[in-house]
Design an enzyme around this catalytic site. Structure first.
Site, PDB file in Angstrom:
ATOM      1  N   ASP A  21       0.856  -1.190   0.000  1.00 53.29           N
ATOM      2  CA  ASP A  21       0.000   0.000   0.000  1.00 53.29           C
ATOM      3  C   ASP A  21       0.892   1.240   0.000  1.00 53.29           C
ATOM      4  O   ASP A  21       1.858   1.307   0.748  1.00 53.29           O
ATOM      5  CB  ASP A  21      -0.873  -0.030   1.263  1.00 53.29           C
ATOM      6  CG  ASP A  21      -1.741   1.209   1.390  1.00 53.29           C
ATOM      7  OD1 ASP A  21      -1.977   1.877   0.359  1.00 53.29           O
ATOM      8  OD2 ASP A  21      -2.191   1.505   2.517  1.00 53.29           O
ATOM      9  N   ASN A  23      -0.525   4.597  -0.028  1.00 50.17           N
ATOM     10  CA  ASN A  23      -1.170   5.835   0.426  1.00 50.17           C
ATOM     11  C   ASN A  23      -1.932   5.690   1.741  1.00 50.17           C
ATOM     12  O   ASN A  23      -2.746   6.535   2.089  1.00 50.17           O
ATOM     13  CB  ASN A  23      -2.102   6.375  -0.665  1.00 50.17           C
ATOM     14  CG  ASN A  23      -3.260   5.426  -0.937  1.00 50.17           C
ATOM     15  OD1 ASN A  23      -3.255   4.294  -0.446  1.00 50.17           O
ATOM     16  ND2 ASN A  23      -4.249   5.874  -1.683  1.00 50.17           N
ATOM     17  N   ASP A  25      -4.334   3.762   2.774  1.00 50.51           N
ATOM     18  CA  ASP A  25      -5.747   3.384   2.900  1.00 50.51           C
ATOM     19  C   ASP A  25      -5.917   1.891   3.185  1.00 50.51           C
ATOM     20  O   ASP A  25      -7.044   1.391   3.240  1.00 50.51           O
ATOM     21  CB  ASP A  25      -6.546   3.795   1.643  1.00 50.51           C
ATOM     22  CG  ASP A  25      -6.127   3.022   0.405  1.00 50.51           C
ATOM     23  OD1 ASP A  25      -5.167   2.218   0.487  1.00 50.51           O
ATOM     24  OD2 ASP A  25      -6.753   3.223  -0.659  1.00 50.51           O
ATOM     25  N   ASP A  29      -1.612  -1.186  -3.950  1.00 51.26           N
ATOM     26  CA  ASP A  29      -1.924  -0.402  -5.147  1.00 51.26           C
ATOM     27  C   ASP A  29      -0.728  -0.354  -6.105  1.00 51.26           C
ATOM     28  O   ASP A  29       0.344  -0.892  -5.810  1.00 51.26           O
ATOM     29  CB  ASP A  29      -2.355   1.017  -4.734  1.00 51.26           C
ATOM     30  CG  ASP A  29      -1.411   1.613  -3.691  1.00 51.26           C
ATOM     31  OD1 ASP A  29      -0.185   1.453  -3.850  1.00 51.26           O
ATOM     32  OD2 ASP A  29      -1.902   2.211  -2.711  1.00 51.26           O
ATOM     33  N   ASP A  98      -4.875  -9.602 -16.247  1.00 53.09           N
ATOM     34  CA  ASP A  98      -5.870 -10.637 -16.037  1.00 53.09           C
ATOM     35  C   ASP A  98      -7.082 -10.284 -16.890  1.00 53.09           C
ATOM     36  O   ASP A  98      -7.624  -9.178 -16.782  1.00 53.09           O
ATOM     37  CB  ASP A  98      -6.251 -10.664 -14.549  1.00 53.09           C
ATOM     38  CG  ASP A  98      -6.609 -12.049 -14.062  1.00 53.09           C
ATOM     39  OD1 ASP A  98      -7.378 -12.724 -14.773  1.00 53.09           O
ATOM     40  OD2 ASP A  98      -6.142 -12.438 -12.982  1.00 53.09           O
ATOM     41  N   ASP A 200      -9.031 -15.678 -17.314  1.00 52.50           N
ATOM     42  CA  ASP A 200      -9.820 -16.254 -16.238  1.00 52.50           C
ATOM     43  C   ASP A 200     -10.868 -17.240 -16.770  1.00 52.50           C
ATOM     44  O   ASP A 200     -11.559 -16.943 -17.748  1.00 52.50           O
ATOM     45  CB  ASP A 200     -10.537 -15.103 -15.505  1.00 52.50           C
ATOM     46  CG  ASP A 200     -11.166 -15.535 -14.205  1.00 52.50           C
ATOM     47  OD1 ASP A 200     -10.435 -16.015 -13.327  1.00 52.50           O
ATOM     48  OD2 ASP A 200     -12.398 -15.380 -14.060  1.00 52.50           O
ATOM     49  N   GLU A 255      -6.519 -19.965 -17.556  1.00 53.74           N
ATOM     50  CA  GLU A 255      -6.837 -20.749 -16.365  1.00 53.74           C
ATOM     51  C   GLU A 255      -7.727 -21.896 -16.829  1.00 53.74           C
ATOM     52  O   GLU A 255      -8.688 -21.662 -17.550  1.00 53.74           O
ATOM     53  CB  GLU A 255      -7.559 -19.888 -15.326  1.00 53.74           C
ATOM     54  CG  GLU A 255      -7.732 -20.619 -14.009  1.00 53.74           C
ATOM     55  CD  GLU A 255      -8.894 -20.106 -13.163  1.00 53.74           C
ATOM     56  OE1 GLU A 255      -8.904 -20.390 -11.964  1.00 53.74           O
ATOM     57  OE2 GLU A 255      -9.795 -19.430 -13.709  1.00 53.74           O
ATOM     58  N   HIS A 328      -3.717 -17.189  -6.076  1.00 52.47           N
ATOM     59  CA  HIS A 328      -4.630 -16.437  -5.204  1.00 52.47           C
ATOM     60  C   HIS A 328      -5.901 -17.208  -4.842  1.00 52.47           C
ATOM     61  O   HIS A 328      -6.726 -16.699  -4.089  1.00 52.47           O
ATOM     62  CB  HIS A 328      -5.001 -15.123  -5.889  1.00 52.47           C
ATOM     63  CG  HIS A 328      -5.791 -15.364  -7.145  1.00 52.47           C
ATOM     64  ND1 HIS A 328      -5.241 -15.968  -8.265  1.00 52.47           N
ATOM     65  CD2 HIS A 328      -7.084 -15.134  -7.456  1.00 52.47           C
ATOM     66  CE1 HIS A 328      -6.172 -16.082  -9.200  1.00 52.47           C
ATOM     67  NE2 HIS A 328      -7.292 -15.575  -8.727  1.00 52.47           N
ATOM     68  N   ASP A 329      -6.083 -18.412  -5.394  1.00 51.27           N
ATOM     69  CA  ASP A 329      -7.284 -19.202  -5.111  1.00 51.27           C
ATOM     70  C   ASP A 329      -7.031 -20.421  -4.227  1.00 51.27           C
ATOM     71  O   ASP A 329      -7.982 -21.097  -3.852  1.00 51.27           O
ATOM     72  CB  ASP A 329      -7.890 -19.734  -6.421  1.00 51.27           C
ATOM     73  CG  ASP A 329      -8.511 -18.638  -7.268  1.00 51.27           C
ATOM     74  OD1 ASP A 329      -8.950 -17.615  -6.701  1.00 51.27           O
ATOM     75  OD2 ASP A 329      -8.561 -18.821  -8.503  1.00 51.27           O
TER      76      ASP A 329
HETATM   77  O1  ISL Z   1     -12.034 -25.014  -9.751  1.00 53.55           O
HETATM   78  C1  ISL Z   1     -11.998 -24.417  -8.715  1.00 53.55           C
HETATM   79  C2  ISL Z   1     -12.164 -25.228  -7.499  1.00 53.55           C
HETATM   80  O2  ISL Z   1     -12.752 -24.622  -6.380  1.00 53.55           O
HETATM   81  C3  ISL Z   1     -11.863 -22.956  -8.581  1.00 53.55           C
HETATM   82  O3  ISL Z   1     -10.773 -22.586  -7.844  1.00 53.55           O
HETATM   83  C4  ISL Z   1     -11.874 -22.226  -9.903  1.00 53.55           C
HETATM   84  O4  ISL Z   1     -10.709 -22.450 -10.594  1.00 53.55           O
HETATM   85  C5  ISL Z   1     -11.987 -20.797  -9.639  1.00 53.55           C
HETATM   86  O5  ISL Z   1     -13.070 -20.503  -8.831  1.00 53.55           O
HETATM   87  C6  ISL Z   1     -12.016 -19.938 -10.878  1.00 53.55           C
HETATM   88  O6  ISL Z   1     -11.169 -18.918 -10.537  1.00 53.55           O
HETATM   89  C7  ISL Z   1     -11.130 -17.706 -11.211  1.00 53.55           C
HETATM   90  O7  ISL Z   1     -12.394 -17.144 -11.454  1.00 53.55           O
HETATM   91  C8  ISL Z   1     -13.153 -16.731 -10.322  1.00 53.55           C
HETATM   92  C9  ISL Z   1     -12.333 -15.913  -9.321  1.00 53.55           C
HETATM   93  O8  ISL Z   1     -13.035 -15.817  -8.125  1.00 53.55           O
HETATM   94  C10 ISL Z   1     -10.977 -16.525  -9.070  1.00 53.55           C
HETATM   95  O9  ISL Z   1     -10.229 -15.715  -8.210  1.00 53.55           O
HETATM   96  C11 ISL Z   1     -10.321 -16.712 -10.390  1.00 53.55           C
HETATM   97  O10 ISL Z   1      -8.995 -17.167 -10.304  1.00 53.55           O
HETATM   98  C12 ISL Z   1     -14.291 -15.901 -10.864  1.00 53.55           C
HETATM   99  O11 ISL Z   1     -13.810 -14.887 -11.691  1.00 53.55           O
HETATM  100 CA    CA Z   2      -3.619   2.107  -1.235  1.00 55.32          CA
END
Ligand code: ISL
Ligand code: CA
Length: 547
Positions: A21, A23, A25, A29, A98, A200, A255, A328-329
């Site tokens: 971050d 600034n 908040d 960013d 993305d 995505d 993905e 991130h998932d």
């Molecule tokens: O297949 C899965 C098992 O739970 C999921 O992780 C799937 O791959 C995922 O939900 C899809 O992810 C992507 O699209 C989503 C978003 O929330 C995720 O962060 C992104 O990586 C919707 O845009």
């Molecule tokens: Ca910020």
């Protein structure tokens, strides 16, 4: 094997909300990323993938886009973006954006128009609208985030499809105008000079238009057979490639939920004109039961190894993959696949050896290069992720206690990987001067960049060495992969071979010392995560040999 810069690249994934971050908040960013460019460049990776930074009401942290042409004010301005791109390029680092075009936000202007009463206006067909059945939704499809995949709009007396949250309506790619709008988005960013896209849920863009009920007893199976790999998916991808992507020197990584080994080269085959590579998600499901991530089952190294070997063989030299162990998932790799307690440092290093010696473009998720771990918040109120919060409502309705649900979330939830980057031991780990949007992992006082810079045996230093190794030896990029002792329950051992070199990689996935079951005569020890190799592989030891 055809050579390309994107096969030789190493990706570093930045979740902008959580990186730095600038600034006060509490939200990471672009200004923050700019402050950390030297860190990024010292790491040695050469492509950045940025999670979405577009305008969004943030129901799903930016995966619900309300304007594809604007930088969300909380991340900064378009001028800052241009500046960032310039600074990255100056350091020979490329940038992937993305691309989220399976769905938009329900606050996107297209959807705001689309949900107006009636069916004979220009935006109606931008999304999927259906009549209900027996007073309920058009079919039994369930959203990835729990609950029905349809939401009713009274003013229109119809239901719209959303494979994700109710605030993420699915775009109707059957409509040629939608495809033209998507191409405009691509061109806008490509013309700025970006170097490609991470796409995505791209296998979901073509729907089965009969919208028949699905057998929803196994969610992974539904993704594969119903939500992904629809009848026109390859046609749509080729159209994007032909009309837009092929006119630029860029890379694409899709993905790939629901993309199985046998289908993979339909997406990434060199002769297909579709994508350059995908992230397959099979190894992300090795501990998921039929109900998905909150329905866990025990993991098994044999299955894990078979997946890596099987995928490599399925792709062969006709296509390409990106390899990763977290993003991130999914939970932090050291917490999920190794030991984030006693052997954290050794095992985090060992896992880096896997992704950096495999065939496929490695992708490193920010923070894993210092061995960041999962987080254990003790109240649901500390969690932010829409998936975690939606499933909480569902589990609560089924009678689950908060304690039991927290246990599931602490091992599988997405917020495990969304806590702020741990830069140093000052307050909020040096991430912000303000109040962070999500709490910092309390272990930041021990696990942080500053510590790793000062220690001579840090995870960070080891990543830098492994990255340099990958850059030095083309064999690690293009060489053939061969699994050894496939039936061994504790060791993952394989070779990478071309006409220049023969590498042997030994990884101990156990807490014990294990005898070495393969020949090492003629090989020279190159690098490992523990000092001075011995007769056995010590707990979580990784060794790289060459001849
Ligand atoms: O297949 C899965 C098992 O739970 C999921 O992780 C799937 O791959 C995922 O939900 C899809 O992810 C992507 O699209 C989503 C978003 O929330 C995720 O962060 C992104 O990586 C919707 O845009
Ligand atoms: Ca910020």
């Amino acid at each position: 094997m055809k050579k390309h810069w994107w096969k030789e690249a190493i990706i570093y994934q930045i979740y902008p909300r959580s990186f730095q971050d600038s600034n006060g908040d509490g939200i990471g960013d672009l200004g923050g990323i700019l402050q950390r460019l030297d860190y990024i460049s010292d790491l040695g990776t050469d492509v950045i993938w940025l999670n979405p930074i577009y305008d969004s009401p943030n129901d799903d942290n930016g995966y619900d886009i309300s304007d594809y042409y604007t930088v969300h004010p909380e991340f900064g301005t378009m001028a800052q973006f241009d500046h960032l791109l310039e600074e990255l390029h100056r350091r020979d680092i490329r940038l992937l954006m993305d691309l989220v075009v399976n769905h938009t936000s329900d606050e996107h202007a297209w959807f705001v128009q689309s949900k107006q009463p009636g069916t004979d206006h220009p935006y109606h067909d931008f999304y999927f609208w259906k009549e209900g059945k027996n007073g309920g939704p058009p079919n039994n499809w369930q959203s990835f985030f729990g609950g029905p995949a349809w939401t009713f709009v009274p003013a229109k007396n119809m239901w719209y499809l959303h494979l994700f949250s109710t605030k993420q309506p699915d775009l109707n790619w059957e409509n040629p105008q939608v495809r033209e709008e998507v191409k405009k988005v691509l061109r806008f960013w490509l013309d700025k000079g970006i170097d490609g896209f991470r796409m995505d849920v791209i296998p979901c863009i073509s729907k089965h238009l009969d919208f028949a009920d699905a057998d929803i007893s196994n969610f992974g199976h539904v993704i594969e057979t119903v939500y992904s790999n629809g009848p026109r998916v390859h046609e749509f991808l080729r159209e994007l490639n032909r009309d837009v992507l092929s006119h630029y020197d860029v890379m694409t990584v899709g993905e790939g939920p629901g993309i199985t080994m046998d289908r993979a080269n339909l997406y990434v085959g060199h002769d297909r004109g579709e994508l350059d590579m995908i992230f397959h998600l099979d190894h992300m499901a090795v501990d998921h039961g039929p109900g998905g991530r909150f329905d866990p089952r025990p993991k098994d190294l044999l299955e894990f190894k078979q997946l890596w070997a099987g995928w490599d063989q399925a792709i062969g030299d006709r296509g390409w993959l990106s390899v990763f162990l977290d993003n991130h998932d999914f939970p932090r790799m050291v917490s999920r696949f190794a030991d984030d307690k006693k052997h954290r440092i050794a095992s985090a290093k060992m896992l880096s050896m896997l992704i950096l010696t495999m065939r496929g473009t490695p992708c490193i998720y920010f923070g894993s290069e210092i061995g960041m771990t999962n987080v254990q918040f003790d109240s649901i109120a500390d969690y932010r992720d829409v998936e975690t919060l939606n499933f909480w409502k569902i589990m609560q309705a089924k009678g689950m206690s908060e304690q039991d649900y927290l246990q599931l979330v602490q091992s599988q939830g997405r917020d495990n990987v969304r806590t702020p980057m741990q830069w140093d031991s000052s307050s909020h780990a040096g991430f912000t001067d303000g109040n962070p949007w999500i709490r910092v992992n309390p272990n930041y006082e021990q696990i942080n960049v500053q510590e790793d810079r000062e220690a001579s045996d840090s995870v960070l230093l080891f990543y830098q060495q492994m990255i340099a190794m990958r850059k030095q030896y083309e064999t690690l990029v293009y060489g053939a992969f061969e699994l050894l002792v496939g039936a061994h329950c504790e060791l993952f051992i394989y070779d990478r071979i071309d006409d220049q070199h023969h590498f042997r990689v030994l990884l101990n996935f156990s807490n014990g010392a294990v005898d070495i079951p393969v020949e090492l005569d003629g090989f020279r020890y190159l690098l490992g995560n523990l000092p001075d190799p011995t007769e056995v592989l010590r707990p979580w030891e990784g060794q790289l040999w060459i001849k």
